[in-house]
Structures are given as C-alpha cells and as structure tokens.
Design a protein around this motif. Sequence first.
Motif, PDB file in Angstrom:
ATOM      1  N   ARG A 276       1.070  -1.137  -0.243  1.00  0.00           N
ATOM      2  CA  ARG A 276      -0.042  -0.016  -0.400  1.00  0.00           C
ATOM      3  C   ARG A 276       0.914   1.205  -0.036  1.00  0.00           C
ATOM      4  O   ARG A 276       0.322   2.211  -0.544  1.00  0.00           O
ATOM      5  CB  ARG A 276      -1.077   0.226   0.964  1.00  0.00           C
ATOM      6  CG  ARG A 276      -2.759  -0.826   1.128  1.00  0.00           C
ATOM      7  CD  ARG A 276      -2.713  -0.996   1.825  1.00  0.00           C
ATOM      8  NE  ARG A 276      -3.021  -2.214   2.850  1.00  0.00           N
ATOM      9  CZ  ARG A 276      -4.161  -2.848   3.461  1.00  0.00           C
ATOM     10  NH1 ARG A 276      -4.707  -1.542   4.598  1.00  0.00           N
ATOM     11  NH2 ARG A 276      -3.067  -3.867   5.308  1.00  0.00           N
ATOM     12  N   GLU A 277       1.968   1.396   0.504  1.00  0.00           N
ATOM     13  CA  GLU A 277       3.214   2.496   0.646  1.00  0.00           C
ATOM     14  C   GLU A 277       4.159   2.167  -0.373  1.00  0.00           C
ATOM     15  O   GLU A 277       3.655   3.266  -1.089  1.00  0.00           O
ATOM     16  CB  GLU A 277       4.034   2.928   1.797  1.00  0.00           C
ATOM     17  CG  GLU A 277       5.173   3.255   1.548  1.00  0.00           C
ATOM     18  CD  GLU A 277       4.845   4.368   1.576  1.00  0.00           C
ATOM     19  OE1 GLU A 277       5.347   5.374   2.470  1.00  0.00           O
ATOM     20  OE2 GLU A 277       3.016   4.979   2.166  1.00  0.00           O
ATOM     21  N   ILE A 278       4.094   1.048  -1.453  1.00  0.00           N
ATOM     22  CA  ILE A 278       4.616   1.489  -2.203  1.00  0.00           C
ATOM     23  C   ILE A 278       3.676   1.633  -3.972  1.00  0.00           C
ATOM     24  O   ILE A 278       4.017   2.952  -4.666  1.00  0.00           O
ATOM     25  CB  ILE A 278       4.862  -0.414  -3.279  1.00  0.00           C
ATOM     26  CG1 ILE A 278       6.240  -0.677  -2.358  1.00  0.00           C
ATOM     27  CG2 ILE A 278       5.514   0.037  -4.548  1.00  0.00           C
ATOM     28  CD1 ILE A 278       7.584   0.017  -2.523  1.00  0.00           C
ATOM     29  N   GLN A 279       2.381   1.686  -3.096  1.00  0.00           N
ATOM     30  CA  GLN A 279       2.259   1.804  -4.816  1.00  0.00           C
ATOM     31  C   GLN A 279       1.480   3.667  -4.186  1.00  0.00           C
ATOM     32  O   GLN A 279       0.966   4.401  -5.279  1.00  0.00           O
ATOM     33  CB  GLN A 279      -0.043   0.741  -4.586  1.00  0.00           C
ATOM     34  CG  GLN A 279      -0.003  -0.260  -4.981  1.00  0.00           C
ATOM     35  CD  GLN A 279      -0.913  -1.190  -5.028  1.00  0.00           C
ATOM     36  OE1 GLN A 279      -1.790  -0.445  -3.826  1.00  0.00           O
ATOM     37  NE2 GLN A 279      -0.638  -2.789  -5.568  1.00  0.00           N
ATOM     38  N   ALA A 280       1.341   3.858  -3.272  1.00  0.00           N
ATOM     39  CA  ALA A 280       0.508   5.861  -2.867  1.00  0.00           C
ATOM     40  C   ALA A 280       1.964   6.311  -3.270  1.00  0.00           C
ATOM     41  O   ALA A 280       2.062   7.460  -3.284  1.00  0.00           O
ATOM     42  CB  ALA A 280       0.114   5.459  -1.567  1.00  0.00           C
ATOM     43  N   ASN A 281       2.935   6.180  -3.171  1.00  0.00           N
ATOM     44  CA  ASN A 281       4.301   6.905  -2.969  1.00  0.00           C
ATOM     45  C   ASN A 281       4.911   6.056  -4.155  1.00  0.00           C
ATOM     46  O   ASN A 281       6.080   5.878  -4.407  1.00  0.00           O
ATOM     47  CB  ASN A 281       5.522   6.496  -1.924  1.00  0.00           C
ATOM     48  CG  ASN A 281       6.327   7.925  -1.301  1.00  0.00           C
ATOM     49  OD1 ASN A 281       6.906   7.931  -2.353  1.00  0.00           O
ATOM     50  ND2 ASN A 281       6.674   7.232  -0.471  1.00  0.00           N
ATOM     51  N   PRO A 282       5.361   7.199  -5.438  1.00  0.00           N
ATOM     52  CA  PRO A 282       5.922   7.746  -6.559  1.00  0.00           C
ATOM     53  C   PRO A 282       7.460   7.320  -5.652  1.00  0.00           C
ATOM     54  O   PRO A 282       7.934   6.913  -6.948  1.00  0.00           O
ATOM     55  CB  PRO A 282       5.830   8.352  -7.376  1.00  0.00           C
ATOM     56  CG  PRO A 282       5.104   9.612  -6.916  1.00  0.00           C
ATOM     57  CD  PRO A 282       4.865   9.046  -5.028  1.00  0.00           C
ATOM     58  N   TYR A 283       8.291   7.673  -4.984  1.00  0.00           N
ATOM     59  CA  TYR A 283       9.348   8.215  -4.767  1.00  0.00           C
ATOM     60  C   TYR A 283       9.675   5.908  -4.422  1.00  0.00           C
ATOM     61  O   TYR A 283      11.003   6.082  -4.036  1.00  0.00           O
ATOM     62  CB  TYR A 283       9.585   8.924  -3.768  1.00  0.00           C
ATOM     63  CG  TYR A 283       9.232  10.583  -4.636  1.00  0.00           C
ATOM     64  CD1 TYR A 283      10.079  10.389  -5.864  1.00  0.00           C
ATOM     65  CD2 TYR A 283       8.431  11.194  -4.027  1.00  0.00           C
ATOM     66  CE1 TYR A 283       9.395  12.103  -6.311  1.00  0.00           C
ATOM     67  CE2 TYR A 283       8.293  12.581  -4.559  1.00  0.00           C
ATOM     68  CZ  TYR A 283       9.030  12.260  -5.912  1.00  0.00           C
ATOM     69  OH  TYR A 283       8.230  13.651  -6.360  1.00  0.00           O
ATOM     70  N   MET A 284       8.857   5.557  -3.572  1.00  0.00           N
ATOM     71  CA  MET A 284       9.006   4.442  -2.673  1.00  0.00           C
ATOM     72  C   MET A 284       9.381   3.616  -3.187  1.00  0.00           C
ATOM     73  O   MET A 284       8.915   2.948  -4.596  1.00  0.00           O
ATOM     74  CB  MET A 284       7.737   4.126  -1.717  1.00  0.00           C
ATOM     75  CG  MET A 284       8.439   3.045  -0.857  1.00  0.00           C
ATOM     76  SD  MET A 284       8.830   3.383   0.078  1.00  0.00           S
ATOM     77  CE  MET A 284       9.016   5.246   1.503  1.00  0.00           C
ATOM     78  N   VAL A 285      10.207   3.012  -3.422  1.00  0.00           N
ATOM     79  CA  VAL A 285      11.053   1.512  -4.167  1.00  0.00           C
ATOM     80  C   VAL A 285      11.491   0.193  -2.532  1.00  0.00           C
ATOM     81  O   VAL A 285      11.811   0.923  -1.507  1.00  0.00           O
ATOM     82  CB  VAL A 285      12.558   1.668  -4.786  1.00  0.00           C
ATOM     83  CG1 VAL A 285      12.014   2.871  -5.969  1.00  0.00           C
ATOM     84  CG2 VAL A 285      13.644   2.140  -3.891  1.00  0.00           C
TER      85      VAL A 285
END
Length: 520
Positions: A507-516
């Motif tokens: 859910r964080e990966i999908q919501a945050n474009p900077y998250m890898v």
Amino acid sequence: MKRYLSILTVLFFLLTLGACKKSYLDTTPSDQIDAAKIFDNINNVKVALNGIYRATYMQYSDQEQDGHPAMMIVLDFMGEDIVHTATGTVYFRGAYRWTDHRSELNDLPYFSYRLYYRIIANANILLEGIDRVPDATEAQKNVIKGECLALRGWAHFMLVQLFGMRYDKTTLSDVSSQNTTSARVQLGVPVVTKYSLDPQPRNTVEEVYIQVNKDLDQAITLLEGAPPRGLYRTHIDKSVAQGIKARVALTQQNWTDAAYYAQEALKGYQLMSSTAYLDGFSDMKNSEWMWGAHQLPEQLPAYGSFFAYMSSNFNSSHTRPNPKKISISLYNSLTNTDIRRKLFCDNINDYINFPGVIDASTGQPVTGQTRALYMQKKFVVADPAVSAGDIPYMRVAEMYLIAAEAKAKLGLLNEAADIIDVLAKNRDPNYTRPDNISDIANDNNGLIMMQRRIELWGEGFRFLDLKRLKLSLDRSGTGSTATLANVGVNTPISADNVRWQFLIPRREIQANPYMVQNPL
C-alpha cells in the motif's frame, strides 16, 4: 507516504476529540477537547500528548495489532528463545514461522510501518504547534518538545531496524564513496521531521540514524530538570531518552556512547527484589521499570492485548492450548539458585507453582489446558478474568546489560564483569564471577549475552539482537520443532539472508511514487 499520513491525521483527531474518554488516555481528563483548539492552552496539548502515548499500545486493525506490545511479541517469536508448545491460534503464527514480514501484502509490514509513522506524524504536529500555545512557559514547552523528539527518534529507530539492513560500522569512507555494498548506504526508511502529506523517498540507513541521534540529543537536553513522573512512568523523561540513546549507540557499535548513556540512564533506579521478580511483570510501580504502558481494564479491546497472548494465567484461545516455553538450552544455562529459573516450569504436575491458565469463575486451573515442561509464568495478570496489565518498554536491567556489552567490546573486560556482577548477584545470590572472563563478550554464548537473553526474555529484543550482532537464527536444541517453527530448526537462517529485512508494504509502494522495495 500520502496514504499513511492521511490516516495519521485522522488518528490524531480521534485521540483529541475523544479525549474525554478514558479508553484513549493514560490518565482521566476533565474536559472534552475540540481538535481545532489543541494549541489554545497547555492542558489541551498535554491531553494530545497522552493520546500519542496511548497510540503506542492501542489496537489498530486486528487483535494481533495492539501497538508496540504486539511488535514486542513478534520480535521475540522471530527469535529462538521463545518456543511454542502447539500450533495454537493463527495469531502471530506467521511471525514465528518467518513468513508474515516477507510479504508486502501481509498485515505485519503494513501494521508495523503505519504504527511507528503515526507516532512520528503526531509528534511532528505537536512540535510544530507548541510554540504558539499562549499560556505555556518555556519550561513546559521544553518538556513537550523533549518527549515528542524522543518519541520521534524512537519510532524512526524501530522502523530502520525492521525495514533497513543492519547497521554496519565499517569504514568512514562508505558514506562519502557511496559504496552500495555497505549497509550504511542501503535504503532504510523515509525520515519525516515535518507533518506533510507529500510522499517522500527512503533515506539511507546512515541518514536515518543521523536524524535519530539528533532527535535524542535534543530530547535529552530539553528534558533536563523536567518534573518527576511519579509512580506511573508512561511518559519519557531524561533517563528514558538516555536509555533509547544507549540502545541506538549499541546498535551502531558506538561502544563508548552506549556505555555512557546506559550508565547515566540507570542512575536513581534500583534493581527489583527476588520477591518482586516473581510478581508477574505487569505492574510498573516496580522499582526498576523506566518506561511502559499503563493499561487499564476499560482500555482493552474486545479481543487481543499483550497479556492475552503472553500471560500464563489469562484464559484465552491463544494461551490455553499453546503455553509459551523457554528454550531448553537457555533454561539449562541457569543455576538452581537463579530466581529467573523459577519463572519456568520443571514439573508439569506442579499446579501450585505453575497453575497455568485460570478459570476466573472458580479461581482454579482450567481443565484440558495444554501443559509443558519449561512453560513460563513471567507474565501474569493480576485478575485472570481481565487481560490488562502494565507492559514493560524499558527496564534498568537492560541498561546494565548494554553498559556491560559496550565495555566488553571496548576491551574493558573487568569493568564489564563488574557491571554484570551487580545484575547477576541480584538475580542469583550464589553467583560468582568466572575465573576466566576472556570470552565474556562472545555474541553467541558469552556471559553477557546469556544474561541478556534470559533477563529480557519475552520483552521484544531477540530478533533485533540477532540482526544487529549478525548472528544466524538457530533453533536447534531449543525444543522447537520444524513443524511448528518452520525455519531455523534443521537449517539456520544465515545472518546474510535477505529475510532479516521487513518488506515495505504494498500500500505504501502504490501510494508513494518515490518508494522502492529492497531486493526480494
């Protein structure tokens, strides 16, 4: 992080709008508070701060999500010193079997990630607004700031230990050269020092620790001279901030700071008596408790709570068929005169000393309950009808252990042994220092580590200790079975295995474009 921070705002408003309700607070407030008026006066701010502490142990989306105490259970179940007797309920089973934290769709990564970021976001809100409170003195503001900075530092510290690689103190050139094989420049978690809905990328492990130390250093300064907390040590004071700093320094292999801050933190406290050691670890009025959660019966969720899973006497579907045992090899390391040995059953027919789960209606042991050698009675609720009790976040014994480990790693073996002597003699009146202490600092089975493992059993440290010390998970000889434990019994999980890192939740990966994500 946008998805998470929007949830954080809602949580903060709930904790303040509902402040007239006992279920959200450590103390009983007198007035209801409008969220828009938090910064109108210092009392409103204090109620909101109580709400942040309440958020450390409130239940989130499921009965195995009771805040940080649930994470304490997870982190010890993921070690080798707690052994399950039977399959039991599904709750925490995936943690014990090392599956839950390695699925980005699983509840465990999601719960742990949002738990600590909620605390960070709410601390940031108070930090940004405290200076505009009209009736607050500078001293009152400093205490609020100090507590919030300590909470923010502690929460970032928990996150980077879970989701980042272990801190590796190698050469000072690692960071400047961006040597990507170094754990210090691998991705950790986002550092959040302002309340914002803007998504942020992951900082390096090194950058997270820099901010953690900055927050804790400021907190220690600001909490100097703060009013005493009284019997219920639910709030962070200077000694607790120093204790967190000692934990961080130990994890970073900064032995000098670890020893210094641990010894500063323990000043003014006393180790508990042998009698108190058998009282059940559910009352923070104990002389050596530094910080914890004061859980009232009316704060309990319908299902769950730390003691519903970890107490020996509360009759739940989790405790009744699956009492928790200590590792056989760890138990066998205890002498017969060590008070800690009495916490673990050596005779399953001894219903006097080890009654197990209790039928609250009769006060007698429940018939049909599972009983096993080495089952524990460290955690006991005062009323077997209610799974409420105080939950230990930090005790003085840990500070002795940190100081001793750090001194030993500095090569000061006699000083380390002197520190261990104080703790060990308190627990075992017949304790004598070994003639040969050359191996005192051995991370596997040295004197200090064995004392640490038995002393902090069940308090949420073992997984993190294994990770920071670069040790394998080896459950052989503990009494664990491959059927129940799934991993570490027949083949250890090596220290270099990628599974020592929690995955960032989907859910964080999908919501945050900077998250890898780190490599799977």
